[in-house]
Design an enzyme around this catalytic site. Sequence first.
Site, short mmCIF file in Angstrom:
data_model
loop_
_atom_site.label_atom_id
_atom_site.label_comp_id
_atom_site.label_asym_id
_atom_site.label_seq_id
_atom_site.Cartn_x
_atom_site.Cartn_y
_atom_site.Cartn_z
N ASP A 70 9.98 -6.22 35.58
CA ASP A 70 9.50 -5.19 34.67
C ASP A 70 10.68 -4.32 34.27
O ASP A 70 11.25 -3.65 35.12
CB ASP A 70 8.38 -4.37 35.31
CG ASP A 70 8.68 -3.97 36.77
OD1 ASP A 70 9.27 -4.75 37.52
OD2 ASP A 70 8.32 -2.84 37.14
N GLU A 94 20.97 -1.21 43.02
CA GLU A 94 19.76 -2.00 42.77
C GLU A 94 20.06 -3.24 41.94
O GLU A 94 19.46 -4.30 42.10
CB GLU A 94 18.80 -1.06 42.05
CG GLU A 94 17.58 -1.62 41.46
CD GLU A 94 16.96 -0.67 40.42
OE1 GLU A 94 15.75 -0.63 40.35
OE2 GLU A 94 17.72 0.01 39.69
O1 LIG Z 1 8.51 2.75 38.48
C1 LIG Z 1 8.59 1.66 37.62
C2 LIG Z 1 8.37 0.32 38.32
O2 LIG Z 1 9.23 0.26 39.44
C3 LIG Z 1 9.11 -0.84 40.33
O3 LIG Z 1 9.82 -1.97 39.82
C4 LIG Z 1 11.20 -2.06 40.07
O4 LIG Z 1 11.56 -1.72 41.41
C5 LIG Z 1 10.96 -2.50 42.46
C6 LIG Z 1 11.53 -2.00 43.78
O5 LIG Z 1 12.88 -2.33 43.92
C7 LIG Z 1 11.24 -3.99 42.26
O6 LIG Z 1 10.45 -4.73 43.17
C8 LIG Z 1 10.87 -4.41 40.82
O7 LIG Z 1 11.30 -5.76 40.66
C9 LIG Z 1 11.61 -3.50 39.85
O8 LIG Z 1 11.40 -3.90 38.53
C10 LIG Z 1 7.67 -1.22 40.64
O9 LIG Z 1 7.60 -2.45 41.33
C11 LIG Z 1 6.81 -1.25 39.41
O10 LIG Z 1 5.49 -1.56 39.73
C12 LIG Z 1 6.91 0.12 38.74
O11 LIG Z 1 6.02 0.22 37.66
#
Ligand SMILES: OC[C@H]1O[C@H](O[C@H]2O[C@H](CO)[C@@H](O)[C@H](O)[C@H]2O)[C@H](O)[C@@H](O)[C@@H]1O
Length: 563
Positions: A308, A515
Amino acid sequence: ARMMGSVAAASEGDRALLTLLQRVQSEALRALGPHDFDPKFYVDLPLVPGADRAAAEAALSSVGTREEMEAYVARYFDPAGSDLLAADPPDFQAEPRGFLPRVGAGEARAWALEVHALWKDLARRVAPAVAARPDRHTLLPLPGRVVVPGSRFREVYYWDSYWVVRGLLVSKMYDTAKDIVLNLVYLVEEYGFVLNGARSYYTNRSQPPLLSSMVLELYTATGDLDLLRRTFPSLLKEHSFWVSELHNVAIMDNDGCVHNLSRYQAMWNKPRPESATIDEELASKLNSTAAKEKLYHQIASTAETGWDFSSRWMRNPTDMTTLVTTFIIPVDLNTFIFKMERDIAVFAELIGEKATAEVFSQASKARHTAIETILWNSEMEQWLDYWLPIDGNQGVYKWEPKSQNRNIFASNFVPLWLNAHNSGSVPFLDEAKSVGVMRSLHTSGLVYPAGIATSVSKTGQQWDFPNGWAPLQHLIVEGLLNSGSTEAKKFAEDIATSWVRTNYTAYKSTGAMHEKYDVEACGKSGGGGEYKSQTGFGWSNGVLLSFLEEFGWSQDKEIVCPS
Ligand SMILES: OC[C@H]1O[C@H](O[C@H]2O[C@H](CO)[C@@H](O)[C@H](O)[C@H]2O)[C@H](O)[C@@H](O)[C@@H]1O
């Protein structure tokens, strides 16, 4: 309606808190302005003990200025993240016996020990107050210690945990790794699937399913058969979730055979609470409520993909309102479910569940055939996402070659990973096919001096060019390394070496693990997307330690980026 209603697992108290926090988020944006505004911060705030939610709600109406907003937040809420307590993991040792035996003394080893020590910063336990008063926290209670990604990601995430576990195993922290796995199992028991993350606002979706892979890694490292017995029912439950009506898609091939594959689909058609102000602004471009709900559904479903956001899910790569994620059959998701089916078959054999072993062995064979028939493209020598028509559900779709998405993404190469995890008797692909895929990766435009790019399109989204993500490097490197070909092994080592160098150089200049990284420039962190790039960072640390364990690092090998 049934689908959207099944989030009813959240209690009335949880929902009321989230409603209040979303109002606070929206008022805070108005009072503070968009500069450096992180909407997630507000939905992570715990209500202070003793504060009355209704009073907090009433007081919000009289907040006008920045100062009033700051005073309001300080009065009614504890700091975001304060409901997770620091936890010194008892199995942490500054330099565990047998740690990275092939990384010689010197710069690389000193740095690896620093990254290993980051587990102490990222380890937490959920404060007892969370279970005692769930109506005051969006954080969910978990039974064991947790390891979080870091920075704004203050809670456990599903697919991140796989690489955290891989890193913890390198760090010999078997008990912490087991706690992480059992926390995810607890979520399956509570909700029927592993949540995107351990927050009440993540109960409407999952993330790329890697729980069985975590169990397998832990079992391989410890031989803990009880772990298999303990987790087995939850793995079956999770599998049912991913093959349920919500996710299953049936496609008929040219010979009239019907194949079943899976897609992502969240149970939600409202703004994501953690990004509600952003989602509402995007949806304001649309006129009708129905169109907005459809967009919200696609946004939440895209969050389930872990990618995302990315041009991978959009009809128009520069317009987020054209997300069509639920109409796409993704290569990586089906790779992970195939592996889950094989893992379950192997676990079933080990614990004496012969009949279940046979059922899952057959299921994995059927998915293997489906992946090869629907997603494989022999001309491009890679697997491609398959796009379904968006005008209504056809029941069983008819396969059309033109519906494979020929755009290049790192996910097109993820099935290579199965070379490294051949828990079944028949390999997913043979050496000759692996070599063909490796060559197509070489010429794909994804290979850069500082790693494998996520895609070849520069859209400003974080899961696109020029970002490189640790999990994608790891999946591809492990696959190449285990394909049997010397050329592929060398390629794997080259990618891993570039990745270690970019991580090291960025660490030295910023003092942090990131990240994501920019694959165009060695030593630079990544950017783009809806939030500022984060540090910490769980999966990056895990992948780094895994690469150092796998390939070693000799004392005379340069670790700084080449100038
Ligand atoms: O707050 C926005 C989005 O953040 C997350 O996604 C991102 O961080 C996660 C943790 O590292 C990772 O798993 C994911 O691949 C990233 O894109 C979250 O998972 C989303 O649901 C949220 O909307």
